[in-house]
Enzyme design. Structure first.
Site, PDB file in Angstrom:
ATOM      1  CG  ASP A  31      -1.952   1.113   1.157  1.00  0.00           C
ATOM      2  OD1 ASP A  31      -2.330   1.438   0.192  1.00  0.00           O
ATOM      3  OD2 ASP A  31      -2.575   1.293   2.194  1.00  0.00           O
ATOM      4  CG  HIS A  48       0.592   2.373  -9.865  1.00  0.00           C
ATOM      5  ND1 HIS A  48       0.200   1.848  -8.585  1.00  0.00           N
ATOM      6  CD2 HIS A  48      -0.476   2.964 -10.478  1.00  0.00           C
ATOM      7  CE1 HIS A  48      -1.042   2.220  -8.493  1.00  0.00           C
ATOM      8  NE2 HIS A  48      -1.484   3.113  -9.721  1.00  0.00           N
ATOM      9  CG  LEU A 142       9.688 -17.323  -2.366  1.00  0.00           C
ATOM     10  CD1 LEU A 142       9.066 -17.269  -0.899  1.00  0.00           C
ATOM     11  CD2 LEU A 142      10.038 -15.868  -2.835  1.00  0.00           C
TER      12      LEU A 142
END
Length: 253
Positions: A31, A48, A142
């Protein structure tokens, strides 16, 4: 929904009140991109773009920290209500990320998987997602899950509809439905629940992210905008998590 099995065993819940190891599964609510750009007098699109750079750093830091699962909340189902220009910028960045980063993910042993309503992004983006998932499917270092056009309430409602259809077809008795069965109909069915959820930007809410799965997660809220997120912030959250005592509802005595 058929989901390929992930490449690591599911987590074993630690003893309540016992020593706290590092989290196996970390969820991250990213955020602050727009506020980061606004504070610098920059277009939202550059915020962004800076957020994508933070994703790259964080994935590497998570892998280096030995985290087995990392789930990033990248685009919520509510984000479709943003302006058409912003949605176009976000989806364009998603396609760029998939094209440019999939090789690095594969090289670094990262398996990519996307949950959410991917079909809403159109055939070009869906094809890029599927190609990235296929190219990284054999990796085990991962498990990176990206939540796109995802909302936890819609996910739970979808699981309930699936179970209701089974009941209506006579294949399932209503009183046979339990928590484990519902969980098996969620998008995260083959994943361990998150041990730790981190949110950046100083906000302190879940925003419809992994509501079912986060029942016993620990939460860390950091007052840093997502584009400024570094490995040191992840280390800070992990250190805070290790100081916690998780009791899983058994009480404090």
């Amino acid at each position: 929904m058929s989901v390929a099995p992930l490449n690591q065993p599911l987590a074993v819940m630690p003893e309540p009140g016992g020593p706290q190891p590092s989290p196996l599964h970390v969820g991250l609510i990213m955020d602050g991109n727009r506020r980061w750009a606004k504070a610098r007098g920059l277009p939202r699109a550059l915020g962004h773009k800076a957020g994508v750079d933070a994703v790259r750093r964080t994935v590497q830091a998570a892998a280096d920290s030995g985290i087995g699962w990392l789930t990033l909340f990248a685009f919520s189902s509510e984000n479709w209500q943003r302006s058409a220009d912003e949605v176009r910028d976000l989806t364009g960045l998603l396609r760029i990320y998939l094209r440019r980063e999939v090789g690095t993910l594969a090289k670094n042993g990262v398996r990519l998987r996307v949950i959410g309503e991917r079909h809403r992004f159109g055939p070009e983006t869906v094809a890029a997602i599927e190609a990235a998932e296929a190219e990284t499917a054999g990796n085990t270092r991962l498990n990176l899950t990206v939540a796109l056009s995802y909302g936890a309430r819609a996910e739970i409602a979808g699981a309930a509809r699936s179970l209701a259809a089974e009941v209506a077809a006579g294949r399932l008795a209503p009183d046979a439905i339990n928590e484990a069965m519902l969980a098996r109909h969620l998008a995260t069915q083959d994943m361990p629940d998150p041990d730790l959820i981190i949110r950046t930007s100083g906000e302190q809410r879940l925003s419809n992210f992994l509501l079912w799965q986060a029942a016993y997660a620990e939460f860390v809220f950091l007052d840093v905008l997502w584009p400024d997120f570094e490995a040191a912030h992840l280390d800070q959250a992990l250190a805070e998590y290790r100081r916690r005592v998780r009791r899983f509802g058994v009480g404090s005595s």
